[in-house]
Scaffold this active site. Structure first.
Site, mmCIF file in Angstrom:
data_model
loop_
_atom_site.group_PDB
_atom_site.id
_atom_site.type_symbol
_atom_site.label_atom_id
_atom_site.label_comp_id
_atom_site.label_asym_id
_atom_site.label_seq_id
_atom_site.Cartn_x
_atom_site.Cartn_y
_atom_site.Cartn_z
ATOM 1 N N TRP A 150 0.804 -1.220 0.000
ATOM 2 C CA TRP A 150 0.000 0.000 0.000
ATOM 3 C C TRP A 150 0.838 1.272 0.000
ATOM 4 O O TRP A 150 0.339 2.339 -0.323
ATOM 5 C CB TRP A 150 -0.945 0.026 1.207
ATOM 6 N N LYS A 174 -1.883 -8.357 -7.941
ATOM 7 C CA LYS A 174 -2.647 -8.415 -6.696
ATOM 8 C C LYS A 174 -2.203 -7.255 -5.819
ATOM 9 O O LYS A 174 -1.200 -7.319 -5.137
ATOM 10 C CB LYS A 174 -2.409 -9.748 -5.988
ATOM 11 N N PRO A 175 -2.950 -6.126 -5.824
ATOM 12 C CA PRO A 175 -2.551 -4.974 -5.000
ATOM 13 C C PRO A 175 -2.993 -5.143 -3.560
ATOM 14 O O PRO A 175 -3.807 -6.026 -3.222
ATOM 15 C CB PRO A 175 -3.306 -3.818 -5.666
ATOM 16 N N GLY A 228 6.710 -6.450 0.173
ATOM 17 C CA GLY A 228 5.953 -6.415 1.422
ATOM 18 C C GLY A 228 6.838 -6.772 2.590
ATOM 19 O O GLY A 228 8.072 -6.685 2.510
ATOM 20 N N SER A 229 6.228 -7.192 3.658
ATOM 21 C CA SER A 229 6.970 -7.472 4.889
ATOM 22 C C SER A 229 7.782 -8.748 4.762
ATOM 23 O O SER A 229 7.444 -9.664 4.003
ATOM 24 C CB SER A 229 6.011 -7.592 6.072
ATOM 25 N N GLU A 250 11.120 -8.249 -2.483
ATOM 26 C CA GLU A 250 11.582 -6.959 -1.965
ATOM 27 C C GLU A 250 10.895 -6.782 -0.631
ATOM 28 O O GLU A 250 9.712 -6.464 -0.560
ATOM 29 C CB GLU A 250 11.233 -5.832 -2.954
ATOM 30 N N LEU A 251 11.652 -7.026 0.452
ATOM 31 C CA LEU A 251 11.069 -7.174 1.776
ATOM 32 C C LEU A 251 11.398 -5.978 2.679
ATOM 33 O O LEU A 251 11.661 -4.890 2.212
ATOM 34 C CB LEU A 251 11.530 -8.497 2.383
ATOM 35 N N GLU A 380 10.967 -1.739 12.077
ATOM 36 C CA GLU A 380 10.800 -0.811 10.964
ATOM 37 C C GLU A 380 9.677 0.161 11.343
ATOM 38 O O GLU A 380 8.514 -0.231 11.462
ATOM 39 C CB GLU A 380 10.454 -1.571 9.684
#
Length: 475
Positions: A150, A174-175, A228-229, A250-251, A380
């Protein structure tokens, strides 16, 4: 404004199979912007089927034809920048300037990969023993499932869609459920640019986890690209293992800033401010841990706090506001709790720290007296909070910077030679030296350790969606 709020499957906008929806909320005031179609298992599998059916023809399309579609999409997004900006402001809550900057950044991925589509490298050479020619070509990996977060709803979509399409892959996007309207707009732009039916599909599965797993288990899906996480990334890697799906991840990040002795204090404050406050701090690249040498510490903290005092907080539709809302009240409360915990552990609030009563807003905040290893130093933050740690020895600063499971990005400020030497010692995929922003469509984006696998953008980005094929030729 009008929005696309349906699924996009095989070139058609439509509701989900059971007509269920979920609300998309403006975090600045809590109002409902739109009701978006929820995808069922049948919808998700239909999207995979559409992508599978479209793959042979799309992968055989000439690189130039794919390039021209991407370039037309670039032109559409460039011409409609204000429209894209407003969608992001409304559903994400970010300040107008941040959304406008993202719109420009997102658009550039279509231009960059329009150019890369026609420049896929290969190899032709004589084998060492002279018995054959070794020919290496690259072909599309197949149907790609693209999952985006998001916080950068446009840029993360284009950063995945553009190289996948340039490579000749078909896609299912898939957003995040918080920001589907931006993704729908990007998909619509590609459709208007001429992407054939089935090449780009959009689903918003509910429940998310089980239906994503269902798509990954489909034999046609050969690529997953996820932003995402780290926690969710680990789960997806487990799911990919069952069918050996190629994965790009990409975390999370926990970006350190090291301010070296001898640094220009004005440049360091200005750079740290940009690194911290870009996108309201809701970025995996955001400055998270600020290690400042004792010789500069007090002046740095004072000037950083002064700089943040000029930040104007409020709804992003007011272009004068420079700090918008976080994506939800829950996200705001999570950031506020980190600040409270830091104070309980001995830190002090120098500036800010308060949540606003209306909307998902929290003040720009400086917390000093943080110790390496404190809770706020290990998490984070994902908000406009700068946590400052004093240090005396540069070797210790490097050790603390590397003392994390993450390795996405780091920032170093100091005399140029010293800063470059320190940058080479930091275990991260990207280092900004004497600057607060490094993201660029022409540069490889990605991290080390548990911050991810693979690279997005740059020359490397398209390779994530291609597989090498070796031909042994008698010539």
């Amino acid at each position: 404004m009008s929005y696309h709020s349906q699924l996009f499957i095989d070139g058609r906008w439509r509701d989900g199979a059971d007509n269920a929806t979920f609300d998309v909320v403006d975090p600045a005031d809590g109002s409902t912007i739109s009701s978006f179609a929820a995808a069922t298992e049948a919808d998700c599998l239909e999207a995979v089927g559409a992508a599978e059916h479209a793959l042979p023809e799309w992968s055989a399309t000439s690189p130039r034809a794919r390039s021209e579609i991407l370039y037309r999409a670039f032109e559409i997004l460039r011409e409609e920048k204000d429209y894209l900006t407003e969608i992001m402001v409304r559903e994400n809550g970010k300040a107008w300037a941040d959304a406008a900057a993202e719109a420009t950044y997102a658009t550039e991925f279509f231009r960059w990969f329009a150019e890369e589509a026609v420049r896929v490298p290969g190899d032709f050479r004589l084998s060492p023993n002279g018995d054959k020619r070794i020919v290496v070509t690259r072909q599309p990996i197949g149907v790609a499932l693209l999952i985006t977060p998001w916080n950068f709803p446009a840029a993360m979509a284009t950063r995945k869609l553009a190289p996948a399409l340039a490579a000749g892959c078909t896609t299912i996007l898939k957003p995040a459920r918080e920001t589907p309207l931006t993704a729908a707009y990007v998909v619509d732009a590609l459709s208007r640019a001429g992407a054939p039916d089935g090449v780009v599909n959009l689903v918003t599965p509910v429940p998310t986890g089980p239906l994503v797993a269902t798509m990954l288990a489909h034999p046609a899906v050969r690529k997953l690209s996820f932003t995402g996480s780290t926690e969710v990334g680990r789960e997806l890697l487990h799911a990919c293992a069952d069918t050996v799906v190629s994965s790009s991840m990409e975390l999370g990040g926990n970006a350190p800033v090291i301010v070296l002795p001898g640094a220009d204090i004005d440049d360091a404050v200005a750079g740290a401010l940009v690194a911290k406050m870009r996108n309201g701090g809701s970025a995996c690249t955001a400055a998270n841990r600020l290690y400042v040498h004792s010789s500069l510490h007090d002046a740095f903290v004072s000037r950083l706090a002064d700089a943040l005092s000029s930040v104007r907080i409020g709804p992003g539709l007011d272009h004068g506001n420079t700090l918008g809302a976080l994506v939800s009240v829950a996200e705001r409360d999570k950031v506020a709790q980190l600040v409270s915990t830091a104070v309980e552990e001995g830190a002090r609030i120098v500036r800010g720290g308060r949540s606003l009563d209306d909307g998902a807003f929290i003040e720009a905040t400086v917390v000093d007296g943080v110790r390496h290893g404190d809770t706020i130093n290990r998490r984070e933050i994902f908000g406009p909070v700068a946590a400052v740690v004093r240090y005396d020895d540069v070797d210790e600063a490097v050790r603390m910077a590397n003392d994390t499971e993450f390795g996405l990005v780091a920032y170093v400020f100091g005399p140029e030679d010293d800063a470059q030497r320190v940058a080479l010692r930091i275990d991260a995929g990207m280092i900004a030296v004497n600057r607060g922003v490094l993201s660029d469509p022409a540069a490889p984006f990605g991290g080390t350790k548990q911050s991810g696998l693979g690279r997005e953008g740059g020359f490397e980005g398209i390779l994530e969606f291609l597989e090498e094929k070796y031909l042994a030729l008698n010539l």
